[in-house]
Design an enzyme around this catalytic site. Structure first.
Site, mmCIF file in Angstrom:
data_model
loop_
_atom_site.group_PDB
_atom_site.id
_atom_site.type_symbol
_atom_site.label_atom_id
_atom_site.label_comp_id
_atom_site.label_asym_id
_atom_site.label_seq_id
_atom_site.Cartn_x
_atom_site.Cartn_y
_atom_site.Cartn_z
ATOM 1 N N GLY A 179 0.815 -1.199 0.000
ATOM 2 C CA GLY A 179 0.000 0.000 0.000
ATOM 3 C C GLY A 179 0.852 1.254 0.000
ATOM 4 N N THR A 180 1.968 1.197 0.677
ATOM 5 C CA THR A 180 2.895 2.336 0.705
ATOM 6 C C THR A 180 3.368 2.677 -0.703
ATOM 7 O OG1 THR A 180 3.626 1.963 2.978
ATOM 8 C CG2 THR A 180 5.177 3.071 1.500
ATOM 9 N N ASN A 199 -6.479 3.294 10.464
ATOM 10 C CA ASN A 199 -5.805 2.116 11.032
ATOM 11 C C ASN A 199 -5.681 2.180 12.545
ATOM 12 O OD1 ASN A 199 -4.049 4.300 10.608
ATOM 13 N ND2 ASN A 199 -2.248 2.985 10.712
ATOM 14 N N HIS A 227 -2.019 -8.349 3.107
ATOM 15 C CA HIS A 227 -1.693 -8.810 4.458
ATOM 16 C C HIS A 227 -2.640 -8.269 5.521
ATOM 17 C CE1 HIS A 227 0.428 -5.335 6.514
ATOM 18 N NE2 HIS A 227 0.342 -4.869 5.281
ATOM 19 N N THR A 270 9.227 -7.651 -12.594
ATOM 20 C CA THR A 270 8.780 -9.023 -12.790
ATOM 21 C C THR A 270 7.741 -9.370 -11.727
ATOM 22 O OG1 THR A 270 10.909 -9.646 -13.719
ATOM 23 C CG2 THR A 270 9.503 -11.431 -12.926
ATOM 24 N N CYS A 292 3.424 1.093 11.728
ATOM 25 C CA CYS A 292 4.458 1.824 11.000
ATOM 26 C C CYS A 292 5.102 2.907 11.856
ATOM 27 C CB CYS A 292 3.873 2.447 9.732
ATOM 28 S SG CYS A 292 3.209 1.240 8.572
#
Length: 381
Positions: free
Chosen positions: A71-72, A150, A200, A236, A323
């Site tokens: 997400g960051t 959050n 996650h 990739t 975080c």
């Protein structure tokens, strides 16, 4: 690992069905999805199935889904795209309750010439649409408003803000990382131009996320050097992680109403029991919230000390965003809500997940009460 995990807003354990979907791509199956031989095409088919699963969960077109690493990363990509398109002269409006990745990216483009306005929430932790929209200028290029916070779990009025932005020709970034998999998320109903999710947070793998870019909304890729993701994100493809994200999305799509009810029952059971602890204050209790999140203060204590004591007793909680958990400063969000510094420092976050059971809540509450009493009495563990 033993203990009771009550920190699901930080990350969630990988669901067994998700693990089973990923395992073949960590062993007997492999291939670069960009390759045209059978190995590559098998991998490409798995990636496209995951894209459809993610799109279905959030009400999007699969062609709008851009897989990325976190997400960051997605938040940074959108903000840098908007800044570059404006020649680093654009104006950004950022809600004060956004994830640090949004604030840090906005600060970085501000150093290069962009202007940034930060809008605080109301005391209940919810942004007032009129106040945010009043901050827009003729040169505004992007508004950032998350769907769910959050820390305190408040759900934001994204739809109302998006409608106002659309009338003014301003694009909207909605960080829905904390909401997807817990509550129903419909990109079309929200009206977001960019929507971000991460596996996650809803029992998928770390390292798998998605940025949903509405239709022909302008977007300049942040990572370049390859044609992957329709030239919107070079690298990739991590097939195993993407397959896991798709599987987590499929599971959530099938379980969402029952999942939300189950999580809300755990939270409500906990908050009812918290009332027996003297002086307890539950933040944002009257606001629309995620069903799994309880943010609570015990005035006179230090939340970090309480968290450590609970950890020693076998219960994992948080003092705020993972975080930012290395810091002992009070949460900027809580201060923006008008909560006093001492009360902010006295707060912990309890966030439930699918692995929790009512019996764990019942066992946790007396341990929490004992820890609070011991800290107030000044005793050591």
């Amino acid at each position: 690992m033993t203990g009771v995990y009550l920190d699901h807003n930080a990350t969630t354990p990988l669901a067994e069905r998700v693990r089973a979907a990923m395992l073949p791509w960590l062993g007997e199956r492999w291939g670069n999805p960009s390759s045209i031989h059978r190995f590559g095409q098998a991998a490409a088919a798995a990636v496209e199935e995951a894209r459809e699963q993610v799109a279905r969960l959030v009400g999007a077109n699969p062609l709008e889904v851009v897989f990325c690493g976190s997400g960051t990363e997605a938040n940074n990509a959108v903000i840098w795209s908007a800044a570059r398109r404006s020649g680093f002269r654009g104006h950004f409006v950022i809600a004060a309750l956004e994830h640090p990745s949004v604030h840090a990216a906005a600060a970085a483009v501000a150093e290069l010439g962009c202007a940034v306005t930060t809008v605080p929430p109301a005391p209940d932790g919810v942004i007032e649409p009129e106040r945010l929209l009043a901050s827009l200028r003729p040169e505004s290029v992007l508004v950032a408003l998350q769907l769910a916070n959050n820390e305190v779990g408040t759900v934001q009025p994204v739809g109302a803000v998006a409608a106002g932005c659309r009338e003014r020709g301003v694009l909207l970034l909605c960080d829905a990382v904390q909401a997807v998999g817990k509550i129903a998320v419909d990109r079309e109903a929200l009206g977001a131009d960019y929507l971000v999710l991460a596996g996650h947070k809803f029992h998928g793998p770390v390292g798998a996320a998605a940025l949903v870019v509405r239709g022909d909304t302008p977007f300049l890729p942040w990572l370049v050097g390859g044609a992957q993701e329709r030239r919107r994100r070079a690298s990739t493809t991590n097939v195993a992680a993407v397959v896991g994200l798709g599987a987590a999305a499929a599971v959530a799509h099938g379980e969402l109403p029952a999942r939300a009810a189950r999580l809300a029952a755990l939270r409500d059971r906990c908050e009812e029991g918290l009332g027996a602890i003297p002086g307890v204050r539950i933040h944002a209790r009257t606001a629309p919230r995620l069903p799994n999140t309880c943010h609570v203060a015990f005035p006179g204590l230090i939340g970090q000390e309480l968290m450590i004591r609970l950890d020693l007793a076998g219960y994992a909680v948080s003092t705020g965003s993972a975080c930012a958990s290395g810091a002992v400063e009070p949460s900027p969000l809580l201060l923006a809500m008008g909560i006093a510094r001492d009360e902010a420092l006295a707060s912990i976050r309890i966030s439930f997940g699918l692995t929790n059971r009512p019996a764990e809540v019942d066992a946790f509450l007396p341990e929490l009460a004992a820890a609070v009493a011991a800290l107030r009495a000044g005793t050591t563990p």
